[in-house]
Design a protein around this motif. Structure first.
Motif, PDB file in Angstrom:
ATOM      1  N   GLY A   1       1.245  -1.170   0.272  1.00  0.00           N
ATOM      2  CA  GLY A   1       0.171  -0.367  -0.479  1.00  0.00           C
ATOM      3  C   GLY A   1       0.588   1.398   0.271  1.00  0.00           C
ATOM      4  N   GLU A   2       1.593   1.104   0.646  1.00  0.00           N
ATOM      5  CA  GLU A   2       2.914   2.526   0.505  1.00  0.00           C
ATOM      6  C   GLU A   2       3.514   2.922  -0.852  1.00  0.00           C
ATOM      7  OE1 GLU A   2       3.193  -0.390   1.911  1.00  0.00           O
ATOM      8  OE2 GLU A   2       2.701   0.304   4.850  1.00  0.00           O
ATOM      9  N   VAL A   3       4.126   1.796  -1.357  1.00  0.00           N
ATOM     10  CA  VAL A   3       4.671   2.788  -2.998  1.00  0.00           C
ATOM     11  C   VAL A   3       3.137   2.918  -3.723  1.00  0.00           C
ATOM     12  CG1 VAL A   3       5.238   0.968  -4.353  1.00  0.00           C
ATOM     13  CG2 VAL A   3       6.148   0.113  -3.052  1.00  0.00           C
ATOM     14  N   ALA A   4       1.942   2.188  -3.096  1.00  0.00           N
ATOM     15  CA  ALA A   4       0.489   1.903  -4.255  1.00  0.00           C
ATOM     16  C   ALA A   4      -0.255   4.002  -3.706  1.00  0.00           C
ATOM     17  CB  ALA A   4      -0.921   1.510  -3.651  1.00  0.00           C
ATOM     18  N   VAL A   5       0.553   4.406  -2.634  1.00  0.00           N
ATOM     19  CA  VAL A   5      -0.287   5.580  -2.045  1.00  0.00           C
ATOM     20  C   VAL A   5       0.937   6.967  -2.571  1.00  0.00           C
ATOM     21  CG1 VAL A   5       0.552   7.402  -0.101  1.00  0.00           C
ATOM     22  CG2 VAL A   5      -1.107   5.282  -0.343  1.00  0.00           C
ATOM     23  N   GLU A   6       2.191   5.875  -2.868  1.00  0.00           N
ATOM     24  CA  GLU A   6       3.161   7.038  -3.405  1.00  0.00           C
ATOM     25  C   GLU A   6       2.888   7.497  -4.910  1.00  0.00           C
ATOM     26  OE1 GLU A   6       6.771   5.282  -2.765  1.00  0.00           O
ATOM     27  OE2 GLU A   6       7.307   5.529  -0.645  1.00  0.00           O
ATOM     28  N   LEU A   7       2.816   6.094  -5.888  1.00  0.00           N
ATOM     29  CA  LEU A   7       2.171   6.447  -6.616  1.00  0.00           C
ATOM     30  C   LEU A   7       1.356   7.056  -7.330  1.00  0.00           C
ATOM     31  CD1 LEU A   7       3.221   2.825  -8.344  1.00  0.00           C
ATOM     32  CD2 LEU A   7       4.050   4.585  -9.511  1.00  0.00           C
ATOM     33  N   PHE A   8       0.679   7.222  -6.734  1.00  0.00           N
ATOM     34  CA  PHE A   8      -0.946   7.124  -6.536  1.00  0.00           C
ATOM     35  C   PHE A   8      -0.435   8.970  -6.088  1.00  0.00           C
ATOM     36  CE2 PHE A   8      -4.955  10.017  -5.377  1.00  0.00           C
ATOM     37  CZ  PHE A   8      -5.704  10.195  -6.323  1.00  0.00           C
ATOM     38  N   ASP A   9       0.373   9.465  -5.971  1.00  0.00           N
ATOM     39  CA  ASP A   9       0.348  10.678  -5.308  1.00  0.00           C
ATOM     40  C   ASP A   9       1.533  11.823  -6.156  1.00  0.00           C
ATOM     41  OD1 ASP A   9      -0.470  11.414  -2.939  1.00  0.00           O
ATOM     42  OD2 ASP A   9       0.512  10.756  -1.716  1.00  0.00           O
ATOM     43  N   GLU A  10       2.240  10.456  -6.811  1.00  0.00           N
ATOM     44  CA  GLU A  10       3.164  11.298  -8.140  1.00  0.00           C
ATOM     45  C   GLU A  10       2.259  11.834  -9.222  1.00  0.00           C
ATOM     46  OE1 GLU A  10       6.560   8.884 -10.757  1.00  0.00           O
ATOM     47  OE2 GLU A  10       6.429   7.846  -9.051  1.00  0.00           O
ATOM     48  N   MET A  11       1.665  10.297  -9.098  1.00  0.00           N
ATOM     49  CA  MET A  11      -0.082  10.574 -11.075  1.00  0.00           C
ATOM     50  C   MET A  11      -0.563  11.886 -10.843  1.00  0.00           C
ATOM     51  SD  MET A  11      -3.075   8.913 -11.620  1.00  0.00           S
ATOM     52  CE  MET A  11      -4.078   9.814 -10.623  1.00  0.00           C
ATOM     53  N   ILE A  12      -0.620  12.821  -9.677  1.00  0.00           N
ATOM     54  CA  ILE A  12      -0.982  13.769  -9.146  1.00  0.00           C
ATOM     55  C   ILE A  12      -0.231  15.096  -9.238  1.00  0.00           C
ATOM     56  CG2 ILE A  12      -2.257  15.075  -7.435  1.00  0.00           C
ATOM     57  CD1 ILE A  12      -3.010  12.935  -6.051  1.00  0.00           C
ATOM     58  N   ARG A  13       1.391  14.414  -8.657  1.00  0.00           N
ATOM     59  CA  ARG A  13       2.460  15.503  -9.619  1.00  0.00           C
ATOM     60  C   ARG A  13       2.784  15.947 -10.477  1.00  0.00           C
ATOM     61  NH1 ARG A  13       4.318  13.311  -4.709  1.00  0.00           N
ATOM     62  NH2 ARG A  13       6.105  11.618  -5.821  1.00  0.00           N
ATOM     63  N   GLY A  14       2.625  15.592 -11.552  1.00  0.00           N
ATOM     64  CA  GLY A  14       2.133  14.903 -12.644  1.00  0.00           C
ATOM     65  C   GLY A  14       1.021  15.222 -13.576  1.00  0.00           C
ATOM     66  N   GLY A  15       0.123  15.998 -12.937  1.00  0.00           N
ATOM     67  CA  GLY A  15      -0.827  16.602 -13.532  1.00  0.00           C
ATOM     68  C   GLY A  15      -1.840  16.164 -14.348  1.00  0.00           C
ATOM     69  N   ILE A  16      -1.924  14.268 -14.441  1.00  0.00           N
ATOM     70  CA  ILE A  16      -2.973  14.343 -14.344  1.00  0.00           C
ATOM     71  C   ILE A  16      -4.131  13.867 -13.372  1.00  0.00           C
ATOM     72  CG2 ILE A  16      -3.436  11.313 -15.150  1.00  0.00           C
ATOM     73  CD1 ILE A  16      -1.232  10.394 -16.309  1.00  0.00           C
ATOM     74  N   LYS A  17      -4.979  13.532 -13.815  1.00  0.00           N
ATOM     75  CA  LYS A  17      -6.235  14.219 -12.837  1.00  0.00           C
ATOM     76  C   LYS A  17      -6.914  12.698 -12.272  1.00  0.00           C
ATOM     77  CE  LYS A  17     -11.191  16.399 -12.103  1.00  0.00           C
ATOM     78  NZ  LYS A  17     -11.788  17.210 -12.922  1.00  0.00           N
ATOM     79  N   PRO A  18      -6.970  12.176 -11.122  1.00  0.00           N
ATOM     80  CA  PRO A  18      -7.283  10.690 -11.227  1.00  0.00           C
ATOM     81  C   PRO A  18      -9.392  11.092 -11.072  1.00  0.00           C
ATOM     82  CG  PRO A  18      -7.103  11.838  -8.742  1.00  0.00           C
ATOM     83  CD  PRO A  18      -6.814  13.149  -9.907  1.00  0.00           C
ATOM     84  N   ASP A  19      -9.400   9.739 -11.556  1.00  0.00           N
ATOM     85  CA  ASP A  19     -10.793   8.817 -12.017  1.00  0.00           C
ATOM     86  C   ASP A  19     -12.113   8.411 -10.698  1.00  0.00           C
ATOM     87  OD1 ASP A  19      -9.945   7.085 -12.593  1.00  0.00           O
ATOM     88  OD2 ASP A  19     -10.678   7.288 -14.861  1.00  0.00           O
ATOM     89  N   GLY A  20     -12.502   8.006 -10.717  1.00  0.00           N
ATOM     90  CA  GLY A  20     -13.404   7.498  -9.926  1.00  0.00           C
ATOM     91  C   GLY A  20     -12.697   5.752  -9.397  1.00  0.00           C
ATOM     92  N   THR A  21     -11.958   5.119 -10.703  1.00  0.00           N
ATOM     93  CA  THR A  21     -11.544   4.416 -10.305  1.00  0.00           C
ATOM     94  C   THR A  21     -10.032   3.965 -10.368  1.00  0.00           C
ATOM     95  OG1 THR A  21     -12.819   3.560 -12.815  1.00  0.00           O
ATOM     96  CG2 THR A  21     -10.452   2.182 -12.054  1.00  0.00           C
ATOM     97  N   ALA A  22      -9.760   5.280 -10.362  1.00  0.00           N
ATOM     98  CA  ALA A  22      -8.342   5.831  -9.792  1.00  0.00           C
ATOM     99  C   ALA A  22      -8.469   5.847  -8.158  1.00  0.00           C
ATOM    100  CB  ALA A  22      -7.240   6.796 -10.108  1.00  0.00           C
ATOM    101  N   PHE A  23      -9.285   6.559  -7.962  1.00  0.00           N
ATOM    102  CA  PHE A  23      -9.478   6.426  -5.754  1.00  0.00           C
ATOM    103  C   PHE A  23     -10.378   5.178  -5.349  1.00  0.00           C
ATOM    104  CE2 PHE A  23      -9.444  10.920  -6.912  1.00  0.00           C
ATOM    105  CZ  PHE A  23      -9.058  11.641  -4.985  1.00  0.00           C
TER     106      PHE A  23
END
Length: 625
Positions: free
Chosen positions: A339-361
């Protein structure tokens, strides 16, 4: 000379004044260069050339493809001013454009204003397609009946417009009537109509009807095979997908990216790693390696087949990563308990300018749940709507109930269900029931069970879950009640099975199975392992008693047979991957954990909810499962 011939010569003479513009427009539109086509149309006007009936269809088609309703209305004005409104193909293009731009009432108005439209099949077909595209099912039926009453010719294109909305849930009855009409008038022989009917059946979940139609179709193109393969995949029938894929190849059809996406999703579902690797080789051979949809499917397949490193390598090598790509790898790490790596990747995705959708959440919330990251999950749930304008659905609430429930915050989980603005589904109440088992809360488990069987009365998993709650509490009366309820409803527990892939072949085991060719060796090996586990040194007395109870009371589960088979047939350095259809039980979890220490091997077990990595007597889930 007839009026039609005079009109044709008039149009041709007009066209000769600007043949190069019409030719360029046609080429651009036919190559899907729609922006270029509209730019050419503007240049034509500025050059002083006049558009004609051969010009407008391509310009209007480009407006429809780009969904430019205002530009489309301007072209409509041009059509009117040049006197081309009565031209059938111009009018058809305008009706089609309005339908695709969600201005279907404008399309109907245009249709009604021209009496000639009521005599032409092409105009009716365009309006039918527009109604279908805008989900105006009643209007589709009324217009089709009008065609029949007026004696307007009906063809395959008409039926395509009529079948299209029949795939919407609740419209299957209408679709079957349409199918009957097609058979009566021989229109089912049209391959496009047949493919559309096939798609309608599989989308409606009537997979057997779809397969019957598929088998009866005299000519099957790649589109037909893809429709059936992806129909099986969408309905969770992964074994059927792989069987049909092999049959398709044996008939000499080469798969395209759409075929391979369906096959990879089924490999992910089944854990069929060898087939997935074969698909990857085909991707390279056919030049599909850069296809983003296939790469996303590959990431998901490798992650769900236990090879997270390979999934990450493919993800890291993708030149462009969409939110789907990020969701696949985040979900992979979540399933593997990282889970820690998953959280890091999610935060990296947001920093990269990609907006998360419902499935990403859903992926990141699930990852937080599996790893016990309660506060982090609550933070993500809070920003969903506040920061990203995403209203949580039942699947997000299910993740949160699971998150809170696993953490022992059962009352908060129940309050969340009572306060949410969407209707609770079976998965949500099931999550609460599962949490009650972990924390032995019988009272709340009974409440959750009452709710869940109202929604999913035939899902045997929930009955078994409540029975396990009663077992943990030593409530024999409750266990008997559940069994009687299942018997009354004629429900049987889904048989547990586990399988191991070895040398390209899947070896399947059921509880107490004695059908495998190596049965004698497997049970001999299993007896050795159980004796070694029982004699394991360094156990505390209470732990030892607990282990004895687990090892002696549960019978020979399929996971144990799969473990014994794998140890008999694989080299010491090989990682053993086992796929199980149900949630792993406490007995087998403890058994595999201790065996991993005894034989110094790494086991990866994928059950119905997540992965467990066993090594040196420990599990990646840290008992949080």
């Amino acid at each position: 000379m007839t009026m039609k011939t005079k009109l044709y010569h008039h149009l041709q003479s007009t066209t000769t004044k600007n043949p190069q513009w019409n030719t360029l427009l046609r080429e651009a539109a036919n190559k899907s260069l729609f922006t270029k086509a509209l730019s050419l149309y503007l240049h034509m006007l500025r050059s002083g050339a006049s558009p004609n009936a051969f010009t407008f269809p391509f310009a209007i088609k480009s407006c429809a493809a780009l969904s430019l309703p205002i530009t489309g209305k301007q072209l409509h004005c041009h059509v009117f001013k040049t006197g081309c409104l009565l031209e059938p193909f111009v009018q058809t293009s305008l009706i089609s454009m309005y339908g695709k731009c969600s201005l279907i009432d404008n399309a109907r108005k245009l249709f009604d204003e021209n009496p000639q439209s009521r005599k032409l099949t092409v105009c009716y077909n365009s309006l039918l397609s527009g109604y279908a595209l805008n989900s105006r099912v009643k209007d589709v039926v009324v217009l089709f009946c009008e065609m029949r009453e007026l004696g307007v010719e009906i063809n395959g294109v008409t039926m395509l417009g009529l079948v299209q909305p029949c795939g919407i849930p609740g419209n299957l009855g209408l679709g079957m009537c349409v199918h009957g009409f097609c058979v009566k008038f021989g229109l089912d022989m049209d391959s496009s109509v047949g493919n559309c009917l096939l798609t309608m059946y599989v989308k409606s979940g009537e997979i057997d009807c779809g397969r019957k139609l598929f088998d009866e179709m005299p000519r099957k193109g790649l589109i037909t095979w893809n429709a059936m393969i992806n129909g099986y995949a969408q309905n969770g029938l992964a074994n059927n997908v792989l069987e049909l894929y092999k049959e398709m190849e044996s008939k000499g059809f080469c798969p395209d990216p759409l075929t391979l996406v369906g096959v990879l999703s089924s490999c992910a579902h089944l854990g069929a790693l060898s087939v997935g690797k074969e698909v990857e080789r085909k991707m390279e051979g056919f030049g599909f390696s850069s296809n983003p949809f296939l790469n996303n499917a590959l990431v998901n397949m490798y992650a769900r087949c236990g090879n997270l490193k390979k999934a990450r390598d493919i993800f890291d090598g993708m030149p462009v990563k969409s939110v789907v790509s990020w969701t696949a790898i985040i979900g992979g790490y979540g399933m593997h308990g990282q889970g820690e790596v998953a959280v890091e990747l999610f935060d990296e995705m947001i920093r990269g300018g990609i907006k998360p959708d419902g499935t990403a959440f859903v992926s990141v919330l699930s990852a937080c749940s599996h790893a016990g990251l309660t506060n982090k999950g609550l933070d993500y749930f809070g920003v969903m709507e506040r920061k990203y304008g995403l209203r949580p659905g039942a699947e997000h609430y299910s993740c949160m109930v699971d998150l809170l429930g696993r953490a022992g915050r059962l009352n908060e989980a129940r309050e969340l269900i009572e306060s949410m603005q969407v209707r609770a589904d079976g998965a949500l109440w099931g999550a609460l029931l599962g949490a009650c088992k972990i924390h032995r809360n019988v009272e709340l488990a009974e409440l959750a069970f009452e709710q869940v069987i109202e929604l999913e009365p035939t899902n045997t998993g929930y009955y078994v879950l409540l029975s396990n709650v009663y077992t943990e509490a030593g409530n024999l009366e409750g266990i008997l009640r559940v069994r009687m309820l299942m018997r009354k409803r004629k429900l049987k527990k889904d048989p547990g099975c586990s399988y191991v892939e070895f040398k390209g072949r899947v070896h399947l085991f059921f509880a107490g199975d004695r059908n495998h060719p190596q049965t004698n060796e497997i049970y001999k090996k299993l007896n050795e392992l159980e004796n070694l586990v029982k004699d394991l040194d360094g156990c505390k007395k209470n732990d030892h008693e607990r282990r004895e109870e687990y090892l002696n009371s549960m019978g020979v589960h399929s996971e144990k047979l799969a473990v014994a088979f794998a140890l008999l047939n694989t080299r010491k350095e090989t990682e053993i991957i086992i796929i199980k259809n149900l949630r792993i039980c406490g007995d087998c979890h403890l058994f595999i954990k201790l065996v991993s220490k005894i034989v110094d091997r790494q086991f990866v077990v994928r059950d119905a909810t997540r992965f467990h990595h066993f090594k040196n007597g420990f599990c990646s889930c840290k008992e949080y499962w």
